[in-house]
Design an enzyme around this catalytic site. Structure first.
Site, PDB file in Angstrom:
ATOM      1  N   ASP A  79      10.712   1.240   5.902  1.00 43.00           N
ATOM      2  CA  ASP A  79       9.236   0.530   6.074  1.00 43.00           C
ATOM      3  C   ASP A  79       9.031   0.071   7.315  1.00 43.00           C
ATOM      4  O   ASP A  79       9.845  -0.107   8.171  1.00 43.00           O
ATOM      5  CB  ASP A  79       9.455  -0.509   5.167  1.00 43.00           C
ATOM      6  CG  ASP A  79       8.128  -1.065   4.219  1.00 43.00           C
ATOM      7  OD1 ASP A  79       8.035  -0.815   3.215  1.00 43.00           O
ATOM      8  OD2 ASP A  79       7.028  -1.272   5.169  1.00 43.00           O
ATOM      9  N   ASP A 127       8.311   3.373  11.781  1.00 45.99           N
ATOM     10  CA  ASP A 127       6.820   3.725  11.774  1.00 45.99           C
ATOM     11  C   ASP A 127       6.551   4.966  11.386  1.00 45.99           C
ATOM     12  O   ASP A 127       6.957   6.009  12.437  1.00 45.99           O
ATOM     13  CB  ASP A 127       6.231   3.240  13.006  1.00 45.99           C
ATOM     14  CG  ASP A 127       4.573   3.668  12.900  1.00 45.99           C
ATOM     15  OD1 ASP A 127       4.307   4.208  12.408  1.00 45.99           O
ATOM     16  OD2 ASP A 127       3.963   3.213  14.222  1.00 45.99           O
ATOM     17  N   ASN A 155       6.302   7.849  -0.973  1.00 43.44           N
ATOM     18  CA  ASN A 155       5.668   6.701  -1.544  1.00 43.44           C
ATOM     19  C   ASN A 155       4.790   6.006  -0.672  1.00 43.44           C
ATOM     20  O   ASN A 155       3.441   5.486  -0.816  1.00 43.44           O
ATOM     21  CB  ASN A 155       6.525   5.605  -2.176  1.00 43.44           C
ATOM     22  CG  ASN A 155       5.804   4.380  -2.506  1.00 43.44           C
ATOM     23  OD1 ASN A 155       4.893   4.270  -3.384  1.00 43.44           O
ATOM     24  ND2 ASN A 155       6.247   3.407  -1.677  1.00 43.44           N
ATOM     25  N   TYR A 176      -9.057   7.919   1.366  1.00 49.67           N
ATOM     26  CA  TYR A 176      -8.127   7.616   0.451  1.00 49.67           C
ATOM     27  C   TYR A 176      -7.893   8.868  -0.703  1.00 49.67           C
ATOM     28  O   TYR A 176      -6.853   9.507  -0.632  1.00 49.67           O
ATOM     29  CB  TYR A 176      -8.019   6.403  -0.443  1.00 49.67           C
ATOM     30  CG  TYR A 176      -6.895   6.326  -1.373  1.00 49.67           C
ATOM     31  CD1 TYR A 176      -5.742   5.908  -0.694  1.00 49.67           C
ATOM     32  CD2 TYR A 176      -6.955   6.438  -2.794  1.00 49.67           C
ATOM     33  CE1 TYR A 176      -4.620   5.624  -1.466  1.00 49.67           C
ATOM     34  CE2 TYR A 176      -5.885   6.062  -3.510  1.00 49.67           C
ATOM     35  CZ  TYR A 176      -4.568   5.798  -3.083  1.00 49.67           C
ATOM     36  OH  TYR A 176      -3.795   5.740  -3.545  1.00 49.67           O
ATOM     37  N   LYS A 188      -5.046  11.671  -0.739  1.00 47.07           N
ATOM     38  CA  LYS A 188      -4.114  11.900  -1.730  1.00 47.07           C
ATOM     39  C   LYS A 188      -4.266  13.466  -2.344  1.00 47.07           C
ATOM     40  O   LYS A 188      -3.104  14.124  -2.822  1.00 47.07           O
ATOM     41  CB  LYS A 188      -4.390  10.920  -2.623  1.00 47.07           C
ATOM     42  CG  LYS A 188      -3.869   9.758  -2.476  1.00 47.07           C
ATOM     43  CD  LYS A 188      -2.140   9.566  -2.532  1.00 47.07           C
ATOM     44  CE  LYS A 188      -1.855   8.071  -2.025  1.00 47.07           C
ATOM     45  NZ  LYS A 188      -0.267   8.208  -2.018  1.00 47.07           N
ATOM     46  N   THR A 226       1.283  -5.070  -6.510  1.00 51.40           N
ATOM     47  CA  THR A 226       1.754  -4.427  -5.442  1.00 51.40           C
ATOM     48  C   THR A 226       0.957  -5.406  -4.198  1.00 51.40           C
ATOM     49  O   THR A 226       0.010  -6.054  -4.339  1.00 51.40           O
ATOM     50  CB  THR A 226       1.081  -2.813  -5.185  1.00 51.40           C
ATOM     51  OG1 THR A 226      -0.368  -2.908  -5.153  1.00 51.40           O
ATOM     52  CG2 THR A 226       1.659  -2.026  -6.116  1.00 51.40           C
TER      53      THR A 226
END
Ligand code: ZN
Length: 625
Positions: free
Chosen positions: A408, A428, A455, A522, A526, A558
């Site tokens: 992360d 990163d 993810n 986005y 995806k 989240t």
């Protein structure tokens, strides 16, 4: 002095039983507890009179003894008492300590060990030549102590095994232990000849993930199931592996025989696993007649590997077992070097070590600790693992026994879990070099990669196409698509070497099937990731790698969904927050944990023959259906 279950302590107390009648009890360390972390519950209360009566028996088999020790307990739920319980009971003093201190083991594991120990300790210590732990050792100690004047005796030296001290107070017994260990250390310092051997000091070569993962694959094949392999990065370990005399000094046997169940009798030198297995089979054939009844051979794979390039590697069915083997072998290295400095290292005979390796009671310890969860011995890597869905995936994978590497950009990842089967790395993902470094660290820690969970991603603020800048479009693509391409490319080698076949789980989105206005970048990112996943499923099937996707929607626990955003979105649909949360066909709220469980499931047995699948986790969506 006490390493991973080795050594034990006890105290004798008088306490009333349930009828109020005073009873003499021995509280002794229970099997499965470690003196570094033991609590009250780890000490087993045994009835003294029963233990002393057992000591009078001429013989008692190991299994009978283990049974009788259980029978002597006043607390049925207490752990099995240490196999040395009878020895502790026979020592008249209130407190007893037993350790496998390095310095003493170094002193006694030498060709003139008996002379050294005698000279070091004089009359105050009873010396017992090696006997297998358990009833026979307890009897031997009893006889030796009876023939000595107890007043002057402060301890027992068990050759090739360890030290026992006792006293009327815990401090007296402890001080005597420290004194005996210090004497052994001083003796070694006084008798050291020459300088310590300095091995080839060249720096280690660049880490090859493929070399490590290949070795892990071979070892796993020999074990018959996936195993964790840890490569030490400490210089002394590497120097030891490069010693010119490594083929002699490392092949004599363990420092104390109880190490054999964690490290096997000898390490593998180099990387020829099949040759090690052949030698192990011969060792078993040579010695199997020593067992009571028919023995079944344990797996033939090494647990400790010494390679001039990789240095010290250790193997275990869990990350924890791998670390235990590493700790034990680091002590072994020190003990071997000390023994070499005072005249040579000489371990117990092969036959004595075999007896402990195939001893019922040691086998029981192993059976109790061997991992059997779905992903035991496997390694997973999760991106975006510090929070939300990524964090939930980490939990679901840990719960199923995998060792997990979490990546992360948020430094909170490094402290997400403090346990041997988790490694959190700040990374990163848009920097290819940073990704390579993180994968190197994963290979060093756990030996390879079986499960990759892609993810990490961003969900930018809602914006219409007419106002969308190329700059913000590219930023989304960089993180949601480009970074995943680099990860897939760099992980391929390790996934292809996964002992039970590699798996990739991709966290997609409902938007792939059902995009929303204001989310052009986005949704397009995806969709691109989705297509990348499909091509990976086509290209990698021959290497046994399965690539499947999950498509969550409206996962509100989240970081993306703050209370304000929730309220605003609910309001815009004319719904309450609670109605909005369950705004799907099943009227259920979908949580990060739900997605984590599905990710683990598609990497598991139920999906063993599935690749290229896309599974929604969205409570049912008309546009997707
Ligand atoms: Zn012991």
């Amino acid at each position: 002095m006490v390493l991973h279950g080795g050594g034990n302590t006890s105290v004798k107390v008088r306490a009333p039983d349930v009828f109020g009648k005073p009873e003499d009890l021995l509280y002794v360390k229970g099997s499965g507890w470690d003196l570094a972390t033991i609590e009250v519950a780890g000490f087993s209360p045994c009835r003294m009179d029963r233990l002393l009566k057992l000591a009078e028996l001429p013989r008692l088999s190991d299994l009978e003894m283990a049974r009788e020790l259980r029978v002597s307990l006043t607390e049925p739920s207490a752990p099995a008492p240490s196999v040395e319980a009878i020895l502790h009971a026979m020592i008249p003093h209130k407190y007893v300590d037993h350790t496998h201190a390095d310095a003493f083991i170094a002193l006694s594991n030498t060709p003139r060990g008996l002379d050294y120990v005698r000279e070091c300790y004089g009359d105050g210590v009873v010396i017992i030549p090696y006997v297998m732990p358990g009833f026979v050792l307890a009897k031997r100690c009893f006889e030796m102590m009876r023939s000595n004047s107890l007043q002057r005796v402060v301890g027992i030296a068990l050759m090739n095994h360890g030290l026992v001290t006792f006293g009327e107070t815990a401090k007296e017994s402890y001080d005597r232990m420290i004194d005996l260990v210090t004497k052994a250390e001083d003796y070694i310092a006084r008798h050291r000849v020459g300088q310590p051997l300095t091995a080839n000091p060249q720096p280690s070569a660049a880490i090859s993930r493929k070399a490590i993962a290949s070795l892990r694959q071979e070892v796993s094949k020999a074990i018959g199931k996936p195993a964790i392999l840890n490569k030490s990065v400490s210089d002394p370990d590497l120097q030891f592996a490069r010693r010119g005399d490594i083929a002699t000094i490392s092949q004599q046997g363990p420092a104390t025989p109880d190490h054999v169940i964690r490290t096997k009798r000898v390490p593998l030198i180099g990387r020829d696993v099949p040759a090690y297995c052949a030698a192990y089979r011969e060792y078993f054939e040579r010695n199997k007649a020593r067992g009571v009844g028919r023995l079944t051979m344990l797996d033939c794979a090494p647990r400790v590997i010494l390679d001039p390039e990789l240095g010290l590697c250790t193997v275990g069915l869990t990350a924890g077992a791998t670390m235990v083997a590493r700790d034990i072998y680091r002590h072994t290295i020190r003990i071997i070097e000390q023994a070499c400095a005072i005249g040579g290292w000489k371990a117990l005979s092969e036959a004595d070590v075999f007896d402990v390796e195939y001893w019922d009671l040691e086998q029981a310890k192993l059976r109790a600790s061997s991992g059997s969860k779905e992903f035991s011995g496997e390694v997973a890597l999760v991106t975006g693992a510090a929070s939300g869905i990524g964090k939930a995936c980490v939990q679901s994978l840990l719960d199923r026994g995998a060792a997990v590497v979490g990546l992360d950009i948020d430094p909170a990842i490094t402290t997400l879990h403090a346990r041997p089967d988790f490694l959190g790395l700040t990374c990163d993902l848009t920097q290819a070099d940073a990704v390579k470094i993180a994968l190197d660290q994963a290979a060093v820690a756990f030996g390879g990669l079986d499960i990759l969970v892609l993810n990490a991603g961003i969900f930018p603020k809602s914006i219409g196409i007419k106002d969308l800048t190329l700059e913000s479009w590219r930023r989304v693509m960089t993180i949601n698509v480009d970074a995943n391409l680099v990860l897939l490319r760099e992980c391929y080698e390790m996934l292809a070497l996964a002992p039970a076949g590699g798996r990739v789980a991709i966290v997609g989105s409902k938007n792939v099937r059902a995009p929303g206005p204001g989310a052009a970048a986005y949704s397009a990112s995806k969709a691109a990731l989705n297509q990348l996943a499909r091509v990976a499923a086509l290209e990698w099937a021959d290497a046994g790698i399965r690539v499947n996707s999950v498509h969550p929607n409206m996962v509100f626990d989240t970081k993306l969904w703050t209370d304000e955003v929730m309220k605003a979105r609910a309001l815009s649909y004319g719904l309450t927050v609670e109605q909005y949360r369950r705004n799907n066909l099943l009227h259920v709220s979908v949580t990060s944990a739900d997605v984590g469980e599905l990710v683990a499931a598609i990497c598991g047995r139920a999906f063993a023959k599935t690749t290229g699948a896309h599974v929604p986790v969205d409570g049912g969506n008309e546009r997707v259906i």
